[in-house]
Design an enzyme around this catalytic site. Structure first.
Site, PDB file in Angstrom:
ATOM      1  N   TYR A 124      14.856   8.141 -11.016  1.00 54.81           N
ATOM      2  CA  TYR A 124      13.674   8.494 -11.819  1.00 54.81           C
ATOM      3  C   TYR A 124      13.622   9.994 -12.060  1.00 54.81           C
ATOM      4  O   TYR A 124      13.560  10.457 -13.209  1.00 54.81           O
ATOM      5  CB  TYR A 124      12.388   8.017 -11.127  1.00 54.81           C
ATOM      6  CG  TYR A 124      11.140   8.682 -11.666  1.00 54.81           C
ATOM      7  CD1 TYR A 124      10.707   8.430 -12.964  1.00 54.81           C
ATOM      8  CD2 TYR A 124      10.408   9.582 -10.885  1.00 54.81           C
ATOM      9  CE1 TYR A 124       9.576   9.058 -13.478  1.00 54.81           C
ATOM     10  CE2 TYR A 124       9.277  10.213 -11.386  1.00 54.81           C
ATOM     11  CZ  TYR A 124       8.865   9.952 -12.685  1.00 54.81           C
ATOM     12  OH  TYR A 124       7.756  10.575 -13.192  1.00 54.81           O
TER      13      TYR A 124
ATOM     14  N   THR B 161       7.118  15.742 -14.462  1.00 51.23           N
ATOM     15  CA  THR B 161       6.707  15.561 -13.070  1.00 51.23           C
ATOM     16  C   THR B 161       7.262  16.668 -12.186  1.00 51.23           C
ATOM     17  O   THR B 161       8.351  17.200 -12.457  1.00 51.23           O
ATOM     18  CB  THR B 161       7.235  14.199 -12.565  1.00 51.23           C
ATOM     19  OG1 THR B 161       7.079  14.135 -11.154  1.00 51.23           O
ATOM     20  CG2 THR B 161       8.710  14.000 -12.882  1.00 51.23           C
ATOM     21  N   ASP B 162       6.549  16.949 -11.106  1.00 55.44           N
ATOM     22  CA  ASP B 162       7.082  17.926 -10.144  1.00 55.44           C
ATOM     23  C   ASP B 162       8.287  17.381  -9.377  1.00 55.44           C
ATOM     24  O   ASP B 162       8.976  18.130  -8.688  1.00 55.44           O
ATOM     25  CB  ASP B 162       5.983  18.406  -9.178  1.00 55.44           C
ATOM     26  CG  ASP B 162       5.319  17.288  -8.401  1.00 55.44           C
ATOM     27  OD1 ASP B 162       5.652  16.111  -8.622  1.00 55.44           O
ATOM     28  OD2 ASP B 162       4.449  17.599  -7.552  1.00 55.44           O
ATOM     29  N   GLU B 163       8.539  16.062  -9.489  1.00 54.78           N
ATOM     30  CA  GLU B 163       9.689  15.492  -8.768  1.00 54.78           C
ATOM     31  C   GLU B 163      11.018  16.052  -9.265  1.00 54.78           C
ATOM     32  O   GLU B 163      12.034  15.917  -8.586  1.00 54.78           O
ATOM     33  CB  GLU B 163       9.699  13.963  -8.884  1.00 54.78           C
ATOM     34  CG  GLU B 163       8.499  13.341  -8.213  1.00 54.78           C
ATOM     35  CD  GLU B 163       8.657  11.863  -7.908  1.00 54.78           C
ATOM     36  OE1 GLU B 163       9.798  11.357  -7.896  1.00 54.78           O
ATOM     37  OE2 GLU B 163       7.629  11.211  -7.679  1.00 54.78           O
TER      38      GLU B 163
ATOM     39  N   LYS C 167      13.983  12.280 -15.511  1.00 58.78           N
ATOM     40  CA  LYS C 167      12.919  13.167 -15.988  1.00 58.78           C
ATOM     41  C   LYS C 167      13.440  14.604 -16.106  1.00 58.78           C
ATOM     42  O   LYS C 167      13.103  15.326 -17.041  1.00 58.78           O
ATOM     43  CB  LYS C 167      11.706  13.112 -15.048  1.00 58.78           C
ATOM     44  CG  LYS C 167      10.934  11.807 -15.082  1.00 58.78           C
ATOM     45  CD  LYS C 167      10.312  11.460 -16.428  1.00 58.78           C
ATOM     46  CE  LYS C 167       9.164  12.371 -16.796  1.00 58.78           C
ATOM     47  NZ  LYS C 167       8.472  11.878 -18.032  1.00 58.78           N
TER      48      LYS C 167
HETATM   49  P1  NAD Z   1       3.183   4.176 -16.482  1.00 60.44           P
HETATM   50  O1  NAD Z   1       4.423   3.537 -15.959  1.00 60.44           O
HETATM   51  O2  NAD Z   1       1.861   3.734 -15.991  1.00 60.44           O
HETATM   52  O3  NAD Z   1       3.136   4.063 -18.080  1.00 60.44           O
HETATM   53  C1  NAD Z   1       4.262   4.263 -18.873  1.00 60.44           C
HETATM   54  C2  NAD Z   1       3.960   3.730 -20.264  1.00 60.44           C
HETATM   55  O4  NAD Z   1       5.120   3.957 -21.086  1.00 60.44           O
HETATM   56  C3  NAD Z   1       3.677   2.232 -20.310  1.00 60.44           C
HETATM   57  O5  NAD Z   1       2.555   1.963 -21.118  1.00 60.44           O
HETATM   58  C4  NAD Z   1       4.939   1.633 -20.903  1.00 60.44           C
HETATM   59  O6  NAD Z   1       4.713   0.423 -21.624  1.00 60.44           O
HETATM   60  C5  NAD Z   1       5.405   2.758 -21.806  1.00 60.44           C
HETATM   61  N1  NAD Z   1       6.845   2.694 -22.071  1.00 60.44           N
HETATM   62  C6  NAD Z   1       7.850   2.524 -21.177  1.00 60.44           C
HETATM   63  N2  NAD Z   1       9.039   2.489 -21.809  1.00 60.44           N
HETATM   64  C7  NAD Z   1       8.773   2.661 -23.138  1.00 60.44           C
HETATM   65  C8  NAD Z   1       9.590   2.725 -24.296  1.00 60.44           C
HETATM   66  N3  NAD Z   1      10.933   2.594 -24.231  1.00 60.44           N
HETATM   67  N4  NAD Z   1       8.995   2.933 -25.476  1.00 60.44           N
HETATM   68  C9  NAD Z   1       7.637   3.054 -25.582  1.00 60.44           C
HETATM   69  N5  NAD Z   1       6.816   2.971 -24.505  1.00 60.44           N
HETATM   70  C10 NAD Z   1       7.380   2.791 -23.305  1.00 60.44           C
HETATM   71  O7  NAD Z   1       3.403   5.731 -16.227  1.00 60.44           O
HETATM   72  P2  NAD Z   1       2.329   6.859 -15.875  1.00 60.44           P
HETATM   73  O8  NAD Z   1       2.136   6.908 -14.425  1.00 60.44           O
HETATM   74  O9  NAD Z   1       1.190   6.725 -16.783  1.00 60.44           O
HETATM   75  O10 NAD Z   1       3.183   8.154 -16.278  1.00 60.44           O
HETATM   76  C11 NAD Z   1       3.106   8.694 -17.593  1.00 60.44           C
HETATM   77  C12 NAD Z   1       3.970   9.935 -17.661  1.00 60.44           C
HETATM   78  O11 NAD Z   1       3.511  10.898 -16.712  1.00 60.44           O
HETATM   79  C13 NAD Z   1       5.436   9.691 -17.328  1.00 60.44           C
HETATM   80  O12 NAD Z   1       6.216  10.484 -18.197  1.00 60.44           O
HETATM   81  C14 NAD Z   1       5.573  10.173 -15.893  1.00 60.44           C
HETATM   82  O13 NAD Z   1       6.880  10.636 -15.648  1.00 60.44           O
HETATM   83  C15 NAD Z   1       4.577  11.305 -15.867  1.00 60.44           C
HETATM   84  N6  NAD Z   1       3.942  11.626 -14.570  1.00 60.44           N
HETATM   85  C16 NAD Z   1       3.352  10.645 -13.825  1.00 60.44           C
HETATM   86  C17 NAD Z   1       2.691  10.984 -12.646  1.00 60.44           C
HETATM   87  C18 NAD Z   1       1.979   9.936 -11.802  1.00 60.44           C
HETATM   88  O14 NAD Z   1       1.499  10.256 -10.715  1.00 60.44           O
HETATM   89  N7  NAD Z   1       1.857   8.692 -12.247  1.00 60.44           N
HETATM   90  C19 NAD Z   1       2.643  12.300 -12.221  1.00 60.44           C
HETATM   91  C20 NAD Z   1       3.287  13.287 -12.999  1.00 60.44           C
HETATM   92  C21 NAD Z   1       3.912  12.921 -14.179  1.00 60.44           C
HETATM   93  O1  DAU Z   2       4.722  13.700  -8.141  1.00 59.55           O
HETATM   94  C1  DAU Z   2       4.580  13.000  -9.345  1.00 59.55           C
HETATM   95  C2  DAU Z   2       5.127  11.580  -9.227  1.00 59.55           C
HETATM   96  O2  DAU Z   2       4.209  10.850  -8.430  1.00 59.55           O
HETATM   97  C3  DAU Z   2       5.300  10.916 -10.583  1.00 59.55           C
HETATM   98  O3  DAU Z   2       6.295  11.586 -11.289  1.00 59.55           O
HETATM   99  C4  DAU Z   2       5.684   9.436 -10.457  1.00 59.55           C
HETATM  100  O4  DAU Z   2       5.705   8.825 -11.728  1.00 59.55           O
HETATM  101  C5  DAU Z   2       4.643   8.747  -9.586  1.00 59.55           C
HETATM  102  O5  DAU Z   2       5.010   7.397  -9.378  1.00 59.55           O
HETATM  103  C6  DAU Z   2       4.533   9.478  -8.247  1.00 59.55           C
HETATM  104  O6  DAU Z   2       5.741   9.345  -7.484  1.00 59.55           O
HETATM  105  P1  DAU Z   2       5.722   9.017  -5.915  1.00 59.55           P
HETATM  106  O7  DAU Z   2       7.002   8.407  -5.555  1.00 59.55           O
HETATM  107  O8  DAU Z   2       5.238  10.176  -5.133  1.00 59.55           O
HETATM  108  O9  DAU Z   2       4.515   7.929  -5.929  1.00 59.55           O
HETATM  109  P2  DAU Z   2       4.302   6.521  -5.230  1.00 59.55           P
HETATM  110  O10 DAU Z   2       2.919   6.085  -5.597  1.00 59.55           O
HETATM  111  O11 DAU Z   2       5.407   5.557  -5.474  1.00 59.55           O
HETATM  112  O12 DAU Z   2       4.338   6.905  -3.684  1.00 59.55           O
HETATM  113  C7  DAU Z   2       3.525   7.944  -3.137  1.00 59.55           C
HETATM  114  C8  DAU Z   2       3.941   8.136  -1.684  1.00 59.55           C
HETATM  115  O13 DAU Z   2       3.574   6.958  -0.929  1.00 59.55           O
HETATM  116  C9  DAU Z   2       5.432   8.290  -1.483  1.00 59.55           C
HETATM  117  O14 DAU Z   2       5.647   9.166  -0.380  1.00 59.55           O
HETATM  118  C10 DAU Z   2       5.919   6.871  -1.105  1.00 59.55           C
HETATM  119  C11 DAU Z   2       4.731   6.331  -0.341  1.00 59.55           C
HETATM  120  N1  DAU Z   2       4.491   4.868  -0.405  1.00 59.55           N
HETATM  121  C12 DAU Z   2       4.503   4.253  -1.631  1.00 59.55           C
HETATM  122  C13 DAU Z   2       4.209   2.916  -1.738  1.00 59.55           C
HETATM  123  C14 DAU Z   2       4.228   2.217  -3.078  1.00 59.55           C
HETATM  124  C15 DAU Z   2       4.168   4.177   0.745  1.00 59.55           C
HETATM  125  O15 DAU Z   2       4.135   4.744   1.855  1.00 59.55           O
HETATM  126  N2  DAU Z   2       3.865   2.843   0.640  1.00 59.55           N
HETATM  127  C16 DAU Z   2       3.880   2.176  -0.546  1.00 59.55           C
HETATM  128  O16 DAU Z   2       3.583   0.953  -0.577  1.00 59.55           O
END
Ligand code: NAD
Ligand code: DAU
Length: 332
Positions: free
Chosen positions: A149, A122-124, A153
């Protein structure tokens, strides 16, 4: 066509399940095995209707299981993680375990068996950028994580870099910005606001809502992963981003408009501690490999995503009830 085996950790979660679907549709040469612990965020229904995909329910920290599955594959894509910032602030322990120890377990297995690994990050990990600036994260930006988190990562990325350099593990890393699309858990920002409106509740925006995120459609993320698998260089990191930056207020106002509500029909709630201000990625290194985001129109992508949630209420209803109970406990 020669067949390749691919192991997808976290393949029952949001991005992982979309990756499995994308791969099954566009890359039929892959035989897919998913390793997923089916935590609260994983759902085997996310893989419904896919023939020939094997789901192994298990933990990425389970050394013997990971060893066996890695021995029997050609490529590993590592999506499994605890992924939600708010959960990490509330209870960081599972984040350290899965994100750090899980990645370590996988690295040791690919090292033993000489397999190709792509690590999804992630870019975080880079911290945040000032709102109003045009600064971008690059592959050389220093890590400066803000939350448990992003710290875990960052730790996982550092392990991958070290295993690539010291042991010659054939690994690449991608750091993507915020994803949106179908199958995203309703704890996350966009699905939470959409499902609030679909259930007669008002959207809830943290703080003043000026925090900015760069929104990438999940299929564009997963196409980028395939580009890196095909053309990436071992040991390298690639940033993924669409350039579609929006403040949280802008996103909520767009969702309200698309669902036929007044643009100001939302509430401000307590801010997230340590809330990152802005994310934005320079993805030119990846674009030089041929990748381009195909979902250029965020408005259309959001409209499609809203339609998916409207049509799939049974998929999210229970998850939403549980997520909102957790949010009520932390006052957001
Ligand atoms: P998610 O939380 O929707 O899914 C995570 C999955 O991992 C789930 O199916 C969960 O059951 C599985 N999991 C958790 N712990 C586990 C373990 N110990 N063993 C096996 N499986 C396990 O997450 P996501 O949003 O799909 O994110 C997937 C990946 O992408 C993550 O590595 C996250 O850091 C990265 N990422 C997410 C975003 C985003 O916007 N959601 C953006 C950039 C990167
Ligand atoms: O940038 C990549 C990341 O994006 C991933 O690594 C993470 O897994 C993914 O969850 C996401 O992180 P954020 O914290 O940016 O996403 P989130 O959806 O939790 O929140 C997006 C923005 O919205 C953030 O500024 C917080 C805000 N927010 C979130 C929720 C849930 C609100 O204002 N209200 C809300 O109810």
């Amino acid at each position: 066509m020669s067949t390749k085996k691919i192991l997808v950790t976290g393949g029952a979660g949001f991005i992982g399940a979309n990756f499995v679907r994308y791969t099954a549709e566009h890359r039929p040469e892959y035989r897919i095995t998913v390793l997923d612990a089916l935590t609260y965020a994983g759902n085997k229904d996310n893989l419904a209707g896919l023939d020939g995909v094997e789901l192994v329910v298990g933990d990425v920290c389970d050394r013997d299981l990971v060893d066996r599955l890695t021995a029997d594959t050609d490529v590993v894509t590592h999506f499994a993680a605890e992924s939600h910032v708010d959960n990490s602030l509330y209870d960081p322990e599972p984040f350290v375990r899965t994100n750090v120890h899980g990645t370590f377990t996988l690295l040791e297995a690919v090292r033993r068996h000489g397999k190709r690994l792509h690590h999804i990050s992630t870019d975080e990990v880079f911290g945040d950028l000032p709102v109003g600036s045009t600064d971008l994260f690059t592959e050389n930006s220093p890590h400066n994580p803000s939350s448990p988190y992003s710290a875990t990562k960052s730790g996982s990325d550092m392990l991958v870099r070290a295993w690539a350099r010291s042991y010659g593990v054939h690994a690449t890393i991608s750091n993507c910005a915020n994803n949106y699309g179908p199958y995203q858990h309703p704890e996350k920002f966009i699905p939470r606001q959409v499902t609030n409106l679909l259930t007669g509740e008002r959207p809830r925006v943290y703080g003043d809502g000026t925090n900015v995120r760069e929104w990438t459609h999940v299929d564009d993320h997963n196409a980028a992963v395939h580009t890196i698998l095909d053309h990436g260089t071992a040991g390298e990191t690639y940033l993924i981003g669409s350039s579609a930056e929006r403040s949280n207020r802008e996103i909520v106002e767009l969702i309200l408009e698309l669902l036929g509500h007044q643009a100001d029909a939302y509430d401000h709630v307590a801010d997230r501690p340590g809330h990152d201000l802005r994310y934005a990625n320079d993805s030119s290194k990846l674009r030089a490999l041929g990748w381009r985001p195909r979902y250029g129109d965020l408005r259309q992508g959001l409209a499609d995503t809203i339609a998916w949630y409207r049509d799939n209420q049974p998929w999210w209803q229970t998850h939403k009830t549980i997520a909102e109970t957790k949010y009520a406990e932390i006052g957001r």
